[in-house]
Write a protein that holds these residues in place. Sequence first.
Motif, PDB file in Angstrom:
ATOM      1  N   THR A 110       0.838  -1.212   0.000  1.00 24.08           N
ATOM      2  CA  THR A 110       0.000   0.000   0.000  1.00 24.08           C
ATOM      3  C   THR A 110       0.862   1.248   0.000  1.00 24.08           C
ATOM      4  O   THR A 110       0.582   2.209  -0.719  1.00 24.08           O
ATOM      5  CB  THR A 110      -0.899   0.019   1.250  1.00 24.08           C
ATOM      6  OG1 THR A 110      -1.405  -1.289   1.468  1.00 24.08           O
ATOM      7  CG2 THR A 110      -2.031   1.001   1.083  1.00 24.08           C
ATOM      8  N   GLN A 111       1.903   1.224   0.810  1.00 23.42           N
ATOM      9  CA  GLN A 111       2.773   2.395   0.897  1.00 23.42           C
ATOM     10  C   GLN A 111       3.440   2.678  -0.453  1.00 23.42           C
ATOM     11  O   GLN A 111       3.473   3.824  -0.909  1.00 23.42           O
ATOM     12  CB  GLN A 111       3.833   2.154   1.971  1.00 23.42           C
ATOM     13  CG  GLN A 111       4.606   3.410   2.305  1.00 23.42           C
ATOM     14  CD  GLN A 111       5.732   3.133   3.270  1.00 23.42           C
ATOM     15  OE1 GLN A 111       5.755   2.103   3.944  1.00 23.42           O
ATOM     16  NE2 GLN A 111       6.664   4.050   3.349  1.00 23.42           N
ATOM     17  N   LEU A 131       0.762   4.090  -2.892  1.00 24.23           N
ATOM     18  CA  LEU A 131       0.443   5.503  -2.634  1.00 24.23           C
ATOM     19  C   LEU A 131       1.578   6.394  -3.104  1.00 24.23           C
ATOM     20  O   LEU A 131       1.361   7.412  -3.773  1.00 24.23           O
ATOM     21  CB  LEU A 131       0.221   5.718  -1.141  1.00 24.23           C
ATOM     22  CG  LEU A 131      -1.210   5.605  -0.632  1.00 24.23           C
ATOM     23  CD1 LEU A 131      -1.265   5.856   0.860  1.00 24.23           C
ATOM     24  CD2 LEU A 131      -2.098   6.613  -1.352  1.00 24.23           C
ATOM     25  N   THR A 132       2.796   5.988  -2.753  1.00 22.34           N
ATOM     26  CA  THR A 132       3.957   6.788  -3.160  1.00 22.34           C
ATOM     27  C   THR A 132       4.020   6.895  -4.671  1.00 22.34           C
ATOM     28  O   THR A 132       4.218   7.983  -5.227  1.00 22.34           O
ATOM     29  CB  THR A 132       5.249   6.144  -2.622  1.00 22.34           C
ATOM     30  OG1 THR A 132       5.103   5.979  -1.217  1.00 22.34           O
ATOM     31  CG2 THR A 132       6.457   7.004  -2.912  1.00 22.34           C
ATOM     32  N   ILE A 187       1.243   9.257  -5.978  1.00 24.54           N
ATOM     33  CA  ILE A 187       1.471  10.671  -5.676  1.00 24.54           C
ATOM     34  C   ILE A 187       2.680  11.192  -6.460  1.00 24.54           C
ATOM     35  O   ILE A 187       2.623  12.246  -7.085  1.00 24.54           O
ATOM     36  CB  ILE A 187       1.663  10.889  -4.154  1.00 24.54           C
ATOM     37  CG1 ILE A 187       0.393  10.476  -3.402  1.00 24.54           C
ATOM     38  CG2 ILE A 187       1.980  12.356  -3.859  1.00 24.54           C
ATOM     39  CD1 ILE A 187       0.494  10.569  -1.897  1.00 24.54           C
ATOM     40  N   LEU A 245       8.545  11.659   0.222  1.00 22.86           N
ATOM     41  CA  LEU A 245       7.810  10.404   0.063  1.00 22.86           C
ATOM     42  C   LEU A 245       8.745   9.263  -0.298  1.00 22.86           C
ATOM     43  O   LEU A 245       8.666   8.173   0.275  1.00 22.86           O
ATOM     44  CB  LEU A 245       6.776  10.563  -1.052  1.00 22.86           C
ATOM     45  CG  LEU A 245       5.456  11.202  -0.653  1.00 22.86           C
ATOM     46  CD1 LEU A 245       4.627  11.475  -1.898  1.00 22.86           C
ATOM     47  CD2 LEU A 245       4.700  10.272   0.277  1.00 22.86           C
ATOM     48  N   THR A 249       9.546   6.052   2.023  1.00 22.99           N
ATOM     49  CA  THR A 249       9.282   4.711   1.515  1.00 22.99           C
ATOM     50  C   THR A 249      10.549   3.861   1.522  1.00 22.99           C
ATOM     51  O   THR A 249      10.526   2.688   1.920  1.00 22.99           O
ATOM     52  CB  THR A 249       8.691   4.804   0.097  1.00 22.99           C
ATOM     53  OG1 THR A 249       7.505   5.576   0.175  1.00 22.99           O
ATOM     54  CG2 THR A 249       8.367   3.442  -0.455  1.00 22.99           C
ATOM     55  N   PHE A 266       1.025  12.669   2.108  1.00 23.42           N
ATOM     56  CA  PHE A 266       2.345  12.431   2.702  1.00 23.42           C
ATOM     57  C   PHE A 266       2.193  11.869   4.109  1.00 23.42           C
ATOM     58  O   PHE A 266       2.847  10.905   4.483  1.00 23.42           O
ATOM     59  CB  PHE A 266       3.117  13.761   2.712  1.00 23.42           C
ATOM     60  CG  PHE A 266       4.510  13.661   3.242  1.00 23.42           C
ATOM     61  CD1 PHE A 266       5.447  12.854   2.632  1.00 23.42           C
ATOM     62  CD2 PHE A 266       4.898  14.392   4.355  1.00 23.42           C
ATOM     63  CE1 PHE A 266       6.743  12.772   3.107  1.00 23.42           C
ATOM     64  CE2 PHE A 266       6.184  14.307   4.849  1.00 23.42           C
ATOM     65  CZ  PHE A 266       7.102  13.490   4.221  1.00 23.42           C
ATOM     66  N   VAL A 304       1.206   8.218   3.954  1.00 24.15           N
ATOM     67  CA  VAL A 304       2.336   7.332   3.647  1.00 24.15           C
ATOM     68  C   VAL A 304       3.245   7.201   4.873  1.00 24.15           C
ATOM     69  O   VAL A 304       3.690   6.105   5.217  1.00 24.15           O
ATOM     70  CB  VAL A 304       3.116   7.870   2.424  1.00 24.15           C
ATOM     71  CG1 VAL A 304       4.422   7.124   2.247  1.00 24.15           C
ATOM     72  CG2 VAL A 304       2.268   7.722   1.175  1.00 24.15           C
ATOM     73  N   LEU A 326       1.527   4.817   7.322  1.00 19.34           N
ATOM     74  CA  LEU A 326       1.625   3.429   6.872  1.00 19.34           C
ATOM     75  C   LEU A 326       3.017   2.883   7.194  1.00 19.34           C
ATOM     76  O   LEU A 326       3.184   1.751   7.650  1.00 19.34           O
ATOM     77  CB  LEU A 326       1.421   3.355   5.361  1.00 19.34           C
ATOM     78  CG  LEU A 326      -0.006   3.280   4.866  1.00 19.34           C
ATOM     79  CD1 LEU A 326      -0.022   3.344   3.349  1.00 19.34           C
ATOM     80  CD2 LEU A 326      -0.633   1.981   5.336  1.00 19.34           C
ATOM     81  N   ASN A 327       3.998   3.740   6.949  1.00 17.35           N
ATOM     82  CA  ASN A 327       5.375   3.373   7.175  1.00 17.35           C
ATOM     83  C   ASN A 327       5.613   3.058   8.649  1.00 17.35           C
ATOM     84  O   ASN A 327       6.237   2.052   8.996  1.00 17.35           O
ATOM     85  CB  ASN A 327       6.231   4.565   6.735  1.00 17.35           C
ATOM     86  CG  ASN A 327       7.672   4.198   6.584  1.00 17.35           C
ATOM     87  OD1 ASN A 327       7.981   3.046   6.349  1.00 17.35           O
ATOM     88  ND2 ASN A 327       8.536   5.157   6.740  1.00 17.35           N
TER      89      ASN A 327
END
Lengths: 403, 433
Positions: free
Chosen positions: A22-23, A26-27, A30, A290, A294, B315, B318, B321-322
């Motif tokens: 998911t991360q 999303l990254t 975006i 981001l 990540t 942001f 994310v 989530l991280n």
Amino acid sequence: MSHSPLIASLMRHKLTVGLLVTQVALTCAIVCNVASIIGHRLAQMQLPSGVAENELVLIESISVDESTNALARHDVDLAALRNIPGVVSAAAVDSVPFSGNNWSNGVSLLPNGPALTTATAYSGTQDEMRTLGMHLVAGRPFLPEEYIPLDAKHDWAGINHVPSTIITQSLAAKLFPGGNALGNVIYPGDGPIRIVGVVDHLLRPTLDESEASGYATLFPMLPDTANITYVMRTAPRERERVLADAQRVLAQLDGNRVLRKPQTFTQLRDDYFRRDRTMISLLLAAALGLLLVTAAGITGLASFWVQQRRRSIGIRRAVGATRRDILRYFQTENFVIVGAGVMLGVVLAYGLNVFLMEHYALQRLPWFYVPVGAVALWMLGQGAVLGPALRASGVPPVVATRG
Amino acid sequence: MIGYYAATAISSLRRSKTLAALMILVIGLGIGASMTMITIFHVLSEDPLPGRSDQLFAPVIDPRPLARDRSEPGEPDGNFTWPDAMNLLHAARADRQAAMAGGAVPVRPAQGGGLPFYETGHYVTADFFAMFSVPFAAGSGWRKEDDQAHARVVVLNSDLSRKLFGSEPAMGRTVRLKNIDFRVIGVVDHWNPQPQFYAQINGRVYGKPDQFFLPLQTAQDLALDFNGRFSCWDGGGDARTSDHCVWLQFWVQLDTAAKANTYRSYLASYWHDQQAHGRMQRPVRAELYGLVDWLARQHAIPDDLRLQLSLSLGFLAVCMLNVVGLLLATFLRRGGEISVRRALGARRWDIFLQLGVEASVIGLAGGLLGLGIAFVGLWSVRQRPDGYAQLAQMDARMLLGTIALALVASVVAGLLPAWRACRIPPALQLKTQ
């Protein structure tokens, strides 16, 4: 190496893997959209204005006393400005690109016909084209006898009587697609106006969608408003001094006026795009943030997995797996996870783009941003996993016998 | 017990310093970025006229002809032609009504010899001051009769008054605007609603307050320069008084919802009436927008800022989530320790509480870092030259909001991993030790 045990192992960490996927998604979504916005803004900022940007200085003069003849005053002012050492040429104009001062007319090809588009009308004294340094690609400049006053007192009525116009190439293409615009007649006001020349570029005073930002018409009309902009052309190095001299000269000639915004064209342009520059740096910071977050997440989780699997790595090593096999294993695992994230991310990226287009009138996401973004994320993932994977490959087989 | 858990949390964080620092940094960045944007948004979307705004309305009628070129915006921008504004003004169907336009004039200093300077203000009609509760330091606005009489009177902002007359009272003195003398009848006491809701909404709607107010009819009579969009769809006649150029803003005060409804139908009938005279061919959709609605509709807050807000929230998502992922990893890594504690009799709830406290400690630290980042972020916004930049200040509500957001975000981020970790079965883990 068979992938099925790898997948099976991932399935045992559904939650963690799901979070990471998911991360990444999303990254990816975006960052792709942010990159496209940055690209669009940069493209806008690099549009050629069509004038000799490095050689121009401008100063706005607002007359307090309206009883004086504006045209005569401009002549006197311009004569004095031309006498300043270093001034190659000077003109009085009603507006320039990026000034924000926009007079637009609907342009029709028939009297009282429907407007095909709107175009900015620029007016100025006879030296306007030479001073601004525009490039005529077809036709001729205006003739001295074509000039008439703008007639600001009567709602800029000059537009209804002026005989000729010079238009930009992009406007010519819009009005006469495929054909030759030169010699044709347009109706921005009541009367027919003949196109006598075409210039390569000239931006409008305000930019909107990129296609229409180049729709401009020049008219041989002498500005007669109380509010006027003097433009002087000079060597780039002389600009600051010429500007200071011009202010002094103009104030001496007539103290009964307000002199505003003395600036070089470069300053005007910088100022116009100030917000875009801020926006670009913010967007860059966000995208970078981001990606970093990540990458940190991937490294963190990978190190955790390596630590958790030390014993099984040792066993695999003991039964003959090389260091390279172990390294490959973690790299493949990361490739699969990030790949899943990227696939989901591509869908999200287009979804986000549709949302942005609806709510912020943004442009469509150009397709190539997506594969570039995907590859970038894959590389980021590989980079982030490299450290933990190397550590994993360094686990000695003897670990299998411990614990 | 919580104290003990907090102590264990801190000691276990010490054991994995890098990971803990990473999590705190990630939360801090997420909270800091989003709180900076939320604060700016909160300040900019504040009601510019609290207490009054629900009685103020912007009527919208669309006088444009049916078809024009495609580049024209679909929605009317609410601007009025001179005849329509004057008709509505004189019909006086609302509790109060005022027509207005932004203007700019050269001002001559009272002491001769000084160079003239340029100031921006508004040309308005008499009700403006009462309608928007404009506070006066001295004097007052003008009366309706002054509008009719094209009186040469002016209301100054206290800044301009001080610039012209210093500490001396400005009342009754003469100000020369362009080349015409105006008599000062009032001085406004630092009135600076943000945004300047009554003006045309553009990039300058946040920023410098109006420095003067003149009667609109007088300004029109003297053909003083006005500022802003002026759009026409026809030629002929004097554009400023014509029925084919829109440039004026019109506001009404309607004290009750019933009055608002009545006024809306009055607008519709006015529109029909004009159509009977061959004007306004578009279908009648008379609208009345409340002040706050109007600002939202006209995008008073720049789209770039909205985009930045959405981006900062993305942001934050994310980042969170991280942190969930990293917390999960740290908690599960301690599976052995947890299963030992479970085997020694700790209930699931105890484990959950302990890990929850640990997540909260990280969240609190991240939140504090985020607060610092938000302060730096707002400071850097204030360095920008945009009109709204100076408004970017943290207030008590936003301060508490930041801490709350940090705690909620990190507790939510900690709950899932804590829940997952407290389900580690005791026996199995002991066996593999």
